[in-house]
Enzyme design. Structure first.
Site, PDB file in Angstrom:
ATOM      1  CG  ASP A   7      40.346  44.348  41.381  1.00 21.38           C
ATOM      2  OD1 ASP A   7      40.000  43.701  40.384  1.00 21.38           O
ATOM      3  OD2 ASP A   7      39.744  44.281  42.463  1.00 21.38           O
ATOM      4  CB  SER A   8      36.950  46.438  38.756  1.00 20.78           C
ATOM      5  OG  SER A   8      36.648  45.328  39.577  1.00 20.78           O
ATOM      6  CE1 TYR A  39      36.058  49.015  36.109  1.00 19.85           C
ATOM      7  CE2 TYR A  39      37.706  47.650  35.029  1.00 19.85           C
ATOM      8  CZ  TYR A  39      37.326  48.861  35.580  1.00 19.85           C
ATOM      9  OH  TYR A  39      38.221  49.895  35.605  1.00 19.85           O
ATOM     10  CB  CYS A  70      40.101  43.043  37.372  1.00 18.86           C
ATOM     11  SG  CYS A  70      38.368  43.052  36.958  1.00 18.86           S
ATOM     12  CB  THR A  72      35.734  41.468  34.705  1.00 20.96           C
ATOM     13  OG1 THR A  72      35.090  40.768  35.766  1.00 20.96           O
ATOM     14  CG2 THR A  72      34.720  41.907  33.691  1.00 20.96           C
ATOM     15  CD  GLU A 154      32.571  46.366  46.578  1.00 20.61           C
ATOM     16  OE1 GLU A 154      32.330  47.562  46.784  1.00 20.61           O
ATOM     17  OE2 GLU A 154      33.719  45.907  46.449  1.00 20.61           O
ATOM     18  CB  CYS A 184      35.478  37.184  40.853  1.00 20.67           C
ATOM     19  SG  CYS A 184      34.999  38.832  41.369  1.00 20.67           S
ATOM     20  CG  HIS A 186      34.876  41.525  44.937  1.00 17.23           C
ATOM     21  ND1 HIS A 186      35.504  42.183  43.912  1.00 17.23           N
ATOM     22  CD2 HIS A 186      34.272  42.473  45.681  1.00 17.23           C
ATOM     23  CE1 HIS A 186      35.274  43.470  44.021  1.00 17.23           C
ATOM     24  NE2 HIS A 186      34.535  43.685  45.091  1.00 17.23           N
TER      25      HIS A 186
HETATM   26  N1  DGL Z   1      37.313  42.522  40.097  1.00 19.23           N
HETATM   27  C1  DGL Z   1      36.339  41.838  39.281  1.00 19.23           C
HETATM   28  C2  DGL Z   1      36.841  40.494  38.817  1.00 19.23           C
HETATM   29  O1  DGL Z   1      37.839  39.974  39.327  1.00 19.23           O
HETATM   30  C3  DGL Z   1      35.020  41.662  39.979  1.00 19.23           C
HETATM   31  C4  DGL Z   1      34.284  42.904  40.362  1.00 19.23           C
HETATM   32  C5  DGL Z   1      33.649  43.651  39.217  1.00 19.23           C
HETATM   33  O2  DGL Z   1      32.615  43.226  38.668  1.00 19.23           O
HETATM   34  O3  DGL Z   1      34.195  44.692  38.874  1.00 19.23           O
HETATM   35  O4  DGL Z   1      36.261  39.934  37.925  1.00 19.23           O
END
Ligand code: DGL
Length: 261
Positions: A7-8, A39, A70, A72, A154, A184, A186
């Site tokens: 994950d990011s 990301y 992730c 993204t 966050e 996402c 998050h």
């Molecule tokens: N983990 C990213 C997602 O699921 C979201 C956070 C980011 O922008 O890195 O898209």
């Protein structure tokens, strides 16, 4: 060999936690690119290069299967990683994403009008629509980029994040949506708040409730990969940038071990 989750940031730990609950016997490696989060507003090339570094690190740690949690990165890099990097470097291993399992769940649930929220990149990639278009009977997809949510989450400002989601959903209700996709990692922390507010009116598709069962199905259907997985129940977590505040999050979520490197 192990199962890797990429994950990011820390959000992917919610996906890992849910997978571990369903499949506790396996050994897991988590890679969270906290040094480069978010990301969601990076270019496709930047996301590809960062994701490749993470995937490489997980393969070096003996992962047989990597799940790109992730959205993204799944939207922007998965196909390219599978078609080039994997074929050239690790043809006997697998990289899986979270978008196709989510689309399958939408189709199985027979929803009619759904509303996707995600990062700028996830929404503008059109990946959800492309995957939906592979089915003849599919829901109409409405979508909105919600770039403010990741910084708010966050920052621990969950009430503000929920208020922003409610405003978007209330507007989307004009189109008679019957479901929402939390596109996402998050956003899984907002799941209960959204469910509580909309009750039966809107079905919430949250990937922590989708990915574990889909992974279990995948392993059942692919004994050639499942048979290579070791079953010592270990979980290792690597973050590219550590902050002391992360310790309690990790401890709460997994009781996992944070690697020093
Ligand atoms: N983990 C990213 C997602 O699921 C979201 C956070 C980011 O922008 O890195 O898209």
């Amino acid at each position: 060999m192990k199962i890797g989750v990429f994950d990011s940031g820390l959000g992917g730990l919610t996906i890992l936690k849910a997978i571990v609950e369903l499949l506790p016997q396996y050994d897991y490696e988590f890679y969270g690119d906290t040094a480069n989060l978010p990301y969601g507003d990076k270019t496709e090339e930047q996301i590809y290069n960062l994701t490749k570094i993470g995937v490489e690190s997980l393969f070096e740690k003996d992962c047989q299967i990597i799940i790109i949690a992730c959205n993204t990165a799944s939207a922007e890099t998965l196909r390219r990683l599978q078609d080039t990097y994997l074929v050239e470097n690790y043809p006997d291993r697998r990289i899986l994403g979270v978008i196709i399992p989510t689309i399958e769940s939408l189709i199985e649930a027979r929803v009619a009008k759904t509303f996707l929220i995600g990062t700028e990149r996830t929404v503008s990639s059109g990946k959800y629509q492309k995957e939906l278009d592979k089915f003849s009977r599919k829901p109409i997809l409405y979508k909105e980029a919600t770039p403010l949510l990741v910084p708010l989450i966050e920052d621990g400002q969950l009430e503000l994040a929920l208020t922003a989601v409610f405003a978007s959903v209330d507007e989307a209700l004009v189109n008679s949506i019957d479901s929402i996709i939390l596109g996402c990692t998050h956003y899984t922390v907002l799941k209960e708040g959204i469910k509580n507010r909309y009750q039966e009116k809107i079905k919430v598709f949250s990937q922590d409730e989708i990915v574990p069962a889909k992974l279990a199905d995948y392993l059942t259907n692919h004994p050639e990969h499942r048979s290579k997985l070791t079953t010592n129940g270990t979980r290792n977590i690597k973050l590219t940038k550590h902050q002391p505040a992360y310790d309690s999050v990790i401890e709460t979520l997994l009781g996992g071990k944070l690697l020093a490197d």
